[in-house]
Design a protein around this motif. Structure first.
Motif, short mmCIF file in Angstrom:
data_model
loop_
_atom_site.label_atom_id
_atom_site.label_comp_id
_atom_site.label_asym_id
_atom_site.label_seq_id
_atom_site.Cartn_x
_atom_site.Cartn_y
_atom_site.Cartn_z
N HIS A 26 1.71 7.45 -3.02
CA HIS A 26 1.05 7.02 -1.78
C HIS A 26 1.63 7.81 -0.62
O HIS A 26 2.73 7.55 -0.16
N ASN A 75 4.04 3.05 -4.21
CA ASN A 75 3.39 2.58 -2.99
C ASN A 75 4.38 2.22 -1.88
O ASN A 75 4.06 2.31 -0.71
N ILE A 104 3.98 -0.85 -10.16
CA ILE A 104 3.63 -0.65 -8.75
C ILE A 104 4.79 -1.13 -7.89
O ILE A 104 5.31 -2.23 -8.09
N LEU A 163 -7.49 4.56 -5.94
CA LEU A 163 -6.40 4.44 -6.92
C LEU A 163 -6.98 4.25 -8.32
O LEU A 163 -6.50 4.88 -9.28
N PHE A 182 2.49 3.73 -9.74
CA PHE A 182 1.96 3.86 -8.39
C PHE A 182 3.11 3.64 -7.42
O PHE A 182 3.57 2.53 -7.22
#
Length: 276
Positions: free
Chosen positions: A132, A81, A7, A235, A79
């Motif tokens: 995202h 982000n 992440i 998520l 992810f």
């Protein structure tokens, strides 16, 4: 063995919440941040963390290498982000500012995504990639053109990648978040002060009445604003569902905008957004 996820942008807000909640669910979370002091804080809280700056290609390469060193060469999920905003009228955004925001919001995201896809193909063609985006990946607002452009680019990259990976079990999902509590407004101030000479703008009076107050002062919660766990819940579905969705609309405001853009004439839609 616990599934692994990398992440970006875990120093606060959505990334930090996602890292903590996924760790609690049994995921092996690599919670990366741009600043060493944020890495140290997350490590003190029991999370695995190291520096990864998505605006720096060398840092991206080193971050992925560190991830694979820790997992033995595999990665179950990514992810993406990390990202930031740059408020300002489009006529006042210099090309250098646009290049800078794209470096983080688009080019770094794309670099990390390509590296993750290569790993996922090598491990047998399975994995999850979650990008995202934003409600502004599907619409547009005044003063938000640079950020909007970057999120429209993310949408295009993610949608094309999803089609190209249809013959694999590598699933690509997009989170379209609306108003969510975070440090997004505060984090956009340095870029605004660096790049936007608003006092010399032809729109200086409108900056004073429409933007400056909202940028520098906490004006309270926006309509339909949610907290970060609402995003993390979507998520988790994108990561753990047998058939994740291609796109997750998060917050009522995002749903309203999505429906409006599909059914209203462009002139009417523009009028509504001009009033926002």
């Amino acid at each position: 063995m616990a599934k692994s996820i990398l992440i970006t942008g875990c120093s606060s807000g959505l990334g930090e919440d996602a890292a903590r909640r996924l760790h609690a669910r049994g995921w092996r979370v690599f919670a990366t941040c741009r600043k060493p002091e944020d890495v140290a804080r997350l490590k003190a809280e029991g999370l695995e963390s190291f520096v990864l700056d998505v605006a720096d290609p060398d840092s991206i390469a080193q971050g992925m290498a560190e991830t694979l060193r820790r997992t033995g060469g595999t990665l179950d999920a990514l992810f993406n982000n990390a990202g930031y905003g740059l408020p300002g009228a489009m006529e006042d955004v210099p090309p250098g500012a646009l290049r800078e925001i794209f470096e983080t919001n688009v080019f770094g995201l794309h670099d990390l995504t390509c590296r993750a896809v290569a790993v996922m193909r090598a491990q047998g063609g399975h994995g999850r990639i979650v990008q995202h985006s934003s409600a502004l990946g599907r619409m547009f607002l005044r003063w938000r053109g640079a950020y909007t452009a970057s999120k429209h680019a993310v949408e295009g990259l993610a949608d094309s990648l999803r089609l190209e990976l249809r013959d694999t079990e590598i699933y690509v999902s997009i989170l379209n978040t609306g108003p969510v509590t975070s440090k997004f407004r505060v984090n956009s101030i340095p870029g605004f002060e660096t790049w936007i000479d608003w006092e010399s703008s032809a729109l200086a009076d409108r900056y004073r009445t429409e933007l400056i107050h909202h940028l520098y002062q906490d004006t309270g919660k926006a309509a339909f604003q949610l907290e970060p766990p609402a995003v993390t819940a979507r998520l988790i579905h994108a990561l753990e569902a047998r058939r994740p969705r291609a796109r997750y609309f998060i917050t009522t405001a995002t749903w309203i905008v999505e429906i409006a853009r599909r059914v209203l004439p462009q002139r009417v839609f523009d009028w509504i957004l001009a009033k926002a």
